[in-house]
Enzyme design. Sequence first.
Site, PDB file in Angstrom:
ATOM      1  N   ASN A  25      50.713   0.752 -13.919  1.00 37.76           N
ATOM      2  CA  ASN A  25      51.308   1.430 -12.757  1.00 37.76           C
ATOM      3  C   ASN A  25      50.108   2.677 -12.657  1.00 37.76           C
ATOM      4  OD1 ASN A  25      52.436   3.662 -11.546  1.00 37.76           O
ATOM      5  ND2 ASN A  25      54.238   3.885 -12.854  1.00 37.76           N
ATOM      6  N   LYS A  66      49.032   3.520 -16.203  1.00 46.15           N
ATOM      7  CA  LYS A  66      49.817   3.276 -17.329  1.00 46.15           C
ATOM      8  C   LYS A  66      50.028   1.840 -17.551  1.00 46.15           C
ATOM      9  CE  LYS A  66      52.723   7.484 -16.381  1.00 46.15           C
ATOM     10  NZ  LYS A  66      53.588   7.929 -15.442  1.00 46.15           N
ATOM     11  N   ARG A  83      53.490  -1.743 -10.458  1.00 41.01           N
ATOM     12  CA  ARG A  83      54.334  -1.099  -9.435  1.00 41.01           C
ATOM     13  C   ARG A  83      53.709  -0.498  -8.209  1.00 41.01           C
ATOM     14  NH1 ARG A  83      55.420   5.445  -9.740  1.00 41.01           N
ATOM     15  NH2 ARG A  83      57.395   5.269  -8.324  1.00 41.01           N
ATOM     16  N   HIS A 121      62.538   4.592  -5.976  1.00 40.31           N
ATOM     17  CA  HIS A 121      63.070   4.181  -7.245  1.00 40.31           C
ATOM     18  C   HIS A 121      63.758   2.815  -7.476  1.00 40.31           C
ATOM     19  CE1 HIS A 121      63.334   8.985  -7.758  1.00 40.31           C
ATOM     20  NE2 HIS A 121      62.290   8.382  -8.238  1.00 40.31           N
ATOM     21  N   HIS A 164      69.730   8.390 -10.238  1.00 43.71           N
ATOM     22  CA  HIS A 164      68.172   8.611 -11.232  1.00 43.71           C
ATOM     23  C   HIS A 164      67.479   9.818 -10.847  1.00 43.71           C
ATOM     24  CE1 HIS A 164      64.089   6.786 -12.116  1.00 43.71           C
ATOM     25  NE2 HIS A 164      63.920   8.000 -11.520  1.00 43.71           N
ATOM     26  N   LEU A 165      67.638  10.590 -12.001  1.00 46.69           N
ATOM     27  CA  LEU A 165      67.446  12.217 -12.068  1.00 46.69           C
ATOM     28  C   LEU A 165      66.184  12.310 -13.006  1.00 46.69           C
ATOM     29  CD1 LEU A 165      71.098  13.418 -12.301  1.00 46.69           C
ATOM     30  CD2 LEU A 165      69.921  12.553 -10.161  1.00 46.69           C
ATOM     31  N   GLY A 166      64.757  12.200 -12.441  1.00 43.37           N
ATOM     32  CA  GLY A 166      63.904  12.450 -13.265  1.00 43.37           C
ATOM     33  C   GLY A 166      63.059  13.807 -12.604  1.00 43.37           C
ATOM     34  N   ASN A 167      61.946  13.689 -12.513  1.00 46.89           N
ATOM     35  CA  ASN A 167      61.108  14.742 -11.940  1.00 46.89           C
ATOM     36  C   ASN A 167      61.560  14.612 -10.371  1.00 46.89           C
ATOM     37  OD1 ASN A 167      59.963  16.454 -13.667  1.00 46.89           O
ATOM     38  ND2 ASN A 167      58.406  14.565 -14.134  1.00 46.89           N
ATOM     39  N   GLY A 168      61.438  13.467  -9.997  1.00 46.42           N
ATOM     40  CA  GLY A 168      61.750  13.170  -8.535  1.00 46.42           C
ATOM     41  C   GLY A 168      63.295  12.526  -8.757  1.00 46.42           C
ATOM     42  N   ARG A 209      60.633  19.229  -5.173  1.00 46.64           N
ATOM     43  CA  ARG A 209      61.027  18.751  -3.957  1.00 46.64           C
ATOM     44  C   ARG A 209      62.343  19.591  -3.327  1.00 46.64           C
ATOM     45  NH1 ARG A 209      59.959  12.841  -5.368  1.00 46.64           N
ATOM     46  NH2 ARG A 209      57.882  12.632  -5.417  1.00 46.64           N
ATOM     47  N   ASP A 231      60.835  21.937 -14.943  1.00 47.70           N
ATOM     48  CA  ASP A 231      61.247  21.042 -16.155  1.00 47.70           C
ATOM     49  C   ASP A 231      62.813  21.678 -16.368  1.00 47.70           C
ATOM     50  OD1 ASP A 231      62.081  20.275 -18.836  1.00 47.70           O
ATOM     51  OD2 ASP A 231      59.968  19.591 -19.052  1.00 47.70           O
ATOM     52  N   ARG A 240      64.790  21.465 -18.864  1.00 48.98           N
ATOM     53  CA  ARG A 240      64.767  22.089 -19.905  1.00 48.98           C
ATOM     54  C   ARG A 240      64.614  23.432 -20.087  1.00 48.98           C
ATOM     55  NH1 ARG A 240      61.640  17.037 -22.636  1.00 48.98           N
ATOM     56  NH2 ARG A 240      60.484  17.506 -20.773  1.00 48.98           N
ATOM     57  N   GLU A 252      61.716   0.666 -16.135  1.00 48.10           N
ATOM     58  CA  GLU A 252      61.072   0.212 -14.657  1.00 48.10           C
ATOM     59  C   GLU A 252      60.017  -0.679 -15.371  1.00 48.10           C
ATOM     60  OE1 GLU A 252      60.883   4.396 -13.488  1.00 48.10           O
ATOM     61  OE2 GLU A 252      60.855   3.557 -11.447  1.00 48.10           O
TER      62      GLU A 252
HETATM   63  P1  ADP Z   1      59.360  10.996 -13.831  1.00 53.58           P
HETATM   64  O1  ADP Z   1      60.193  11.114 -12.487  1.00 53.58           O
HETATM   65  O2  ADP Z   1      58.066  11.677 -14.060  1.00 53.58           O
HETATM   66  O3  ADP Z   1      59.533   9.569 -14.466  1.00 53.58           O
HETATM   67  P2  ADP Z   1      61.456  11.513 -15.998  1.00 53.58           P
HETATM   68  O4  ADP Z   1      62.445  10.368 -15.642  1.00 53.58           O
HETATM   69  O5  ADP Z   1      60.600  11.510 -17.277  1.00 53.58           O
HETATM   70  O6  ADP Z   1      60.446  11.806 -14.975  1.00 53.58           O
HETATM   71  O7  ADP Z   1      62.191  12.906 -15.955  1.00 53.58           O
HETATM   72  C1  ADP Z   1      61.332  14.056 -16.361  1.00 53.58           C
HETATM   73  C2  ADP Z   1      62.187  15.230 -16.443  1.00 53.58           C
HETATM   74  O8  ADP Z   1      63.199  15.029 -17.265  1.00 53.58           O
HETATM   75  C3  ADP Z   1      61.568  16.455 -16.952  1.00 53.58           C
HETATM   76  O9  ADP Z   1      61.257  17.058 -15.894  1.00 53.58           O
HETATM   77  C4  ADP Z   1      62.901  17.069 -17.583  1.00 53.58           C
HETATM   78  O10 ADP Z   1      63.415  18.271 -16.486  1.00 53.58           O
HETATM   79  C5  ADP Z   1      63.827  16.256 -17.886  1.00 53.58           C
HETATM   80  N1  ADP Z   1      64.210  16.229 -19.045  1.00 53.58           N
HETATM   81  C6  ADP Z   1      63.733  15.503 -20.039  1.00 53.58           C
HETATM   82  N2  ADP Z   1      64.324  15.538 -21.172  1.00 53.58           N
HETATM   83  C7  ADP Z   1      65.398  16.555 -21.056  1.00 53.58           C
HETATM   84  C8  ADP Z   1      66.439  17.105 -21.611  1.00 53.58           C
HETATM   85  N3  ADP Z   1      66.842  17.062 -22.976  1.00 53.58           N
HETATM   86  N4  ADP Z   1      67.284  18.058 -20.909  1.00 53.58           N
HETATM   87  C9  ADP Z   1      66.983  18.279 -19.747  1.00 53.58           C
HETATM   88  N5  ADP Z   1      66.119  17.759 -18.942  1.00 53.58           N
HETATM   89  C10 ADP Z   1      65.536  16.828 -19.489  1.00 53.58           C
END
Ligand code: ADP
Length: 400
Positions: free
Chosen positions: A7, A14, A92, A181, A209-213, A242, A285, A287, A387
Amino acid sequence: MVILVINAGSSSVKFTCFDMADNKKVLATGLVERIGIEGTSMKYTNHKGDEVKGAVDVKNPTDAVKLISERLLDANHGVLKSLNEVKAIGHRVVHGAEKIKDPIIITSEVKEVIKDCFSMSPLHNPHNLNGIEACEGVLPGVPNVGVFDTAFHATMPPNAFLYGIPYNFYTENSVRRYGFHGTSHAYVSKAAATLDGRPYQSLKIVTCHLGNGGSVAAIKDGKCQDTSMGLTPLEGLVMGTRSGDVDPAVVLYLMKLKNLTADQTDNLLNKQSGVLGLAGIGSSDLRDVETAQDSGNAQCRQALEVYAYRVRKYIGAYMAALGGLDIVVFTAGVGENSATMRASIVNGLDGLGIKLDGAKNAVRSPEPRVISQEGSPVKIHVIPTNEELAIAEFTVSLVK
Ligand code: ADP
């Protein structure tokens, strides 16, 4: 069969090396980061748990792939005897527009398609292509496979992918919704069907799918019907940085009001908005924002409520789009780890048959699991996404 997954991003490469014949075992994984900028470093971990990390001299993706190959062959920490063991490399790739609908062996034509999408994906496609070309140079003769983020969404019907703007922008300029995604949505929806014990082809699934994006997808009978991201990953949910959906007139209004250029506006909506912009504590973040909320920060609480409400609205909309729902899936950093956010998202959805079990939701686990109440008409699953493994599986299926 050894498969290397790559990736390649703007400043990082990565990698994960799998032995697909040995129960899809991860032989080694890691990354080279800050390539081309100060402080370039590499992290490498093998299946025995050996970890090697530290500063490296890497100026470009080719150097990075060379270094990864050296580590894989290393006498102490390596996992391969010869690079000939690598049977294929899965990459990827973010954007394949309408031309790429499935994972595909990379040829010069496919590379042209990746280039054609540079303007729609300037932050990813050029780097993805650099990664492919680096592998072609360092591991000549090994087939490269492209697994595109947009591909899973290629089954979206026109009523879901067309924007309400003059049609010629679609036919002449390819302006439409594509979604991203896709590899993750495909992986977790299939895994949800397996966990549920019903055929994938018979289910209505909404994947979050809830990550940074972040994005939500509506999947019926194993095919994507709609997804929340659009021409670019900016549309849809409120994400880490975003904005997600805004009235398009907001963009024009702000550009005029603040005298912003297109690039400044792009930066505002992609990098300074979302949770970062709403919460106002200098972090995207979740958290950090949840911690601030817990200590009484009302603006952070509001930001988290906006985030959850947007996801909830999409789940409801996609129930309508699918004409019902069997499973809601949560995945990626936030979806897998934040029980509070999952509870907040499905809060009040009992009337739609989406009934969360609070105790099950509170359990932390790296395993796929059900967190809905026994007998809930709609199941709620947490499925860790993978992924890299999905890319390795697609790669094997193409080169077998
Ligand atoms: P990416 O989209 O970069 O692949 P990830 O899927 O790893 O990202 O998600 C990263 C996000 O997940 C972090 O920014 C953080 O907000 C959130 N996250 C990770 N662990 C926790 C947790 N224990 N509680 C709440 N949010 C979390």
